[in-house]
Design a protein around this motif. Sequence first.
Motif, PDB file in Angstrom:
ATOM      1  N   UNK A  43       0.833  -1.210   0.000  1.00 27.94           N
ATOM      2  CA  UNK A  43       0.000   0.000   0.000  1.00 27.94           C
ATOM      3  C   UNK A  43       0.865   1.257   0.000  1.00 27.94           C
ATOM      4  N   UNK A  44       1.958   1.246   0.763  1.00 31.36           N
ATOM      5  CA  UNK A  44       2.854   2.407   0.794  1.00 31.36           C
ATOM      6  C   UNK A  44       3.539   2.602  -0.551  1.00 31.36           C
ATOM      7  N   UNK A  45       3.995   1.513  -1.151  1.00 26.93           N
ATOM      8  CA  UNK A  45       4.628   1.617  -2.464  1.00 26.93           C
ATOM      9  C   UNK A  45       3.641   2.156  -3.500  1.00 26.93           C
ATOM     10  N   UNK A  46       2.400   1.690  -3.437  1.00 24.99           N
ATOM     11  CA  UNK A  46       1.374   2.183  -4.361  1.00 24.99           C
ATOM     12  C   UNK A  46       1.074   3.662  -4.152  1.00 24.99           C
ATOM     13  N   UNK A  47       1.269   4.150  -2.929  1.00 20.81           N
ATOM     14  CA  UNK A  47       0.960   5.554  -2.647  1.00 20.81           C
ATOM     15  C   UNK A  47       2.163   6.470  -2.849  1.00 20.81           C
ATOM     16  N   UNK A  48       3.311   5.906  -3.261  1.00 24.66           N
ATOM     17  CA  UNK A  48       4.463   6.756  -3.561  1.00 24.66           C
ATOM     18  C   UNK A  48       5.524   6.814  -2.486  1.00 24.66           C
ATOM     19  N   UNK A  49       5.407   6.014  -1.443  1.00 21.07           N
ATOM     20  CA  UNK A  49       6.437   5.956  -0.398  1.00 21.07           C
ATOM     21  C   UNK A  49       7.346   4.794  -0.768  1.00 21.07           C
ATOM     22  N   UNK A  50       8.540   5.111  -1.286  1.00 26.98           N
ATOM     23  CA  UNK A  50       9.414   4.077  -1.823  1.00 26.98           C
ATOM     24  C   UNK A  50      10.590   3.728  -0.929  1.00 26.98           C
ATOM     25  N   UNK A  51      10.950   4.586   0.002  1.00 23.33           N
ATOM     26  CA  UNK A  51      12.124   4.363   0.826  1.00 23.33           C
ATOM     27  C   UNK A  51      11.727   4.155   2.289  1.00 23.33           C
ATOM     28  N   UNK A  52      12.445   3.284   2.995  1.00 23.80           N
ATOM     29  CA  UNK A  52      12.089   3.001   4.390  1.00 23.80           C
ATOM     30  C   UNK A  52      12.130   4.231   5.285  1.00 23.80           C
ATOM     31  N   UNK A  53      13.049   5.154   5.031  1.00 21.32           N
ATOM     32  CA  UNK A  53      13.123   6.331   5.902  1.00 21.32           C
ATOM     33  C   UNK A  53      11.944   7.282   5.689  1.00 21.32           C
ATOM     34  N   UNK A  54      11.173   7.087   4.624  1.00 20.08           N
ATOM     35  CA  UNK A  54       9.961   7.884   4.394  1.00 20.08           C
ATOM     36  C   UNK A  54       8.764   7.290   5.131  1.00 20.08           C
ATOM     37  N   UNK A  55       8.871   6.040   5.543  1.00 21.28           N
ATOM     38  CA  UNK A  55       7.744   5.322   6.151  1.00 21.28           C
ATOM     39  C   UNK A  55       7.819   5.415   7.670  1.00 21.28           C
ATOM     40  N   UNK A  56       7.392   6.528   8.207  1.00 21.42           N
ATOM     41  CA  UNK A  56       7.325   6.691   9.659  1.00 21.42           C
ATOM     42  C   UNK A  56       6.101   5.931  10.169  1.00 21.42           C
ATOM     43  N   UNK A  57       6.065   5.645  11.451  1.00 21.17           N
ATOM     44  CA  UNK A  57       4.920   4.936  12.033  1.00 21.17           C
ATOM     45  C   UNK A  57       3.606   5.634  11.697  1.00 21.17           C
ATOM     46  N   UNK A  58       3.607   6.947  11.758  1.00 17.74           N
ATOM     47  CA  UNK A  58       2.411   7.730  11.452  1.00 17.74           C
ATOM     48  C   UNK A  58       1.959   7.491  10.001  1.00 17.74           C
ATOM     49  N   UNK A  59       2.910   7.447   9.075  1.00 13.92           N
ATOM     50  CA  UNK A  59       2.598   7.222   7.666  1.00 13.92           C
ATOM     51  C   UNK A  59       2.046   5.815   7.454  1.00 13.92           C
ATOM     52  N   UNK A  79       8.640  -3.958  10.824  1.00 14.63           N
ATOM     53  CA  UNK A  79       8.682  -5.022   9.824  1.00 14.63           C
ATOM     54  C   UNK A  79       8.359  -4.479   8.426  1.00 14.63           C
ATOM     55  N   UNK A  80       7.442  -3.510   8.336  1.00 13.40           N
ATOM     56  CA  UNK A  80       7.120  -2.883   7.054  1.00 13.40           C
ATOM     57  C   UNK A  80       8.367  -2.223   6.480  1.00 13.40           C
ATOM     58  N   UNK A  81       9.076  -1.476   7.314  1.00  8.73           N
ATOM     59  CA  UNK A  81      10.303  -0.820   6.845  1.00  8.73           C
ATOM     60  C   UNK A  81      11.356  -1.847   6.438  1.00  8.73           C
ATOM     61  N   UNK A  82      11.419  -2.957   7.165  1.00 10.41           N
ATOM     62  CA  UNK A  82      12.369  -4.018   6.798  1.00 10.41           C
ATOM     63  C   UNK A  82      12.029  -4.616   5.440  1.00 10.41           C
ATOM     64  N   UNK A  83      10.748  -4.844   5.167  1.00  9.09           N
ATOM     65  CA  UNK A  83      10.341  -5.341   3.857  1.00  9.09           C
ATOM     66  C   UNK A  83      10.746  -4.350   2.755  1.00  9.09           C
ATOM     67  N   UNK A  84      10.523  -3.085   3.014  1.00  6.70           N
ATOM     68  CA  UNK A  84      10.874  -2.075   2.012  1.00  6.70           C
ATOM     69  C   UNK A  84      12.386  -2.013   1.798  1.00  6.70           C
TER      70      UNK A  84
END
Length: 88
Positions: A43-59, A79-84
């Motif tokens: 879902x994050x990749x589909x929404x344009x968040x491609x890098x783990x450092x962009x994926x904060x818990x809030x996001x 774990x989401x950030x690890x997958x990314x």
Amino acid sequence: MDQTLPIDLPPAPPKKQPLPAGRPREWYVTHNRRLKAMRLAIALLDSGVYLPHQAHNRTIRSAAQRVGIHPPSDITCHMVRAFMRYNR
């Protein structure tokens, strides 16, 4: 400025298969957590968040709300950030 794209949801969820019986409870918890983290990473990749450092818990939690998933724990967010990070 955070620009997110709308997420295309699948028309119907895939048919669920029962999990194998006889495993320790922790195996089921980890399995379900991995599945949830993978759905959120997609879902994050589909929404344009491609890098783990962009994926904060809030996001990650706002993405979960958009796609109709219960808010993830801190462990699942990690774990989401690890997958990314490792599936690049």
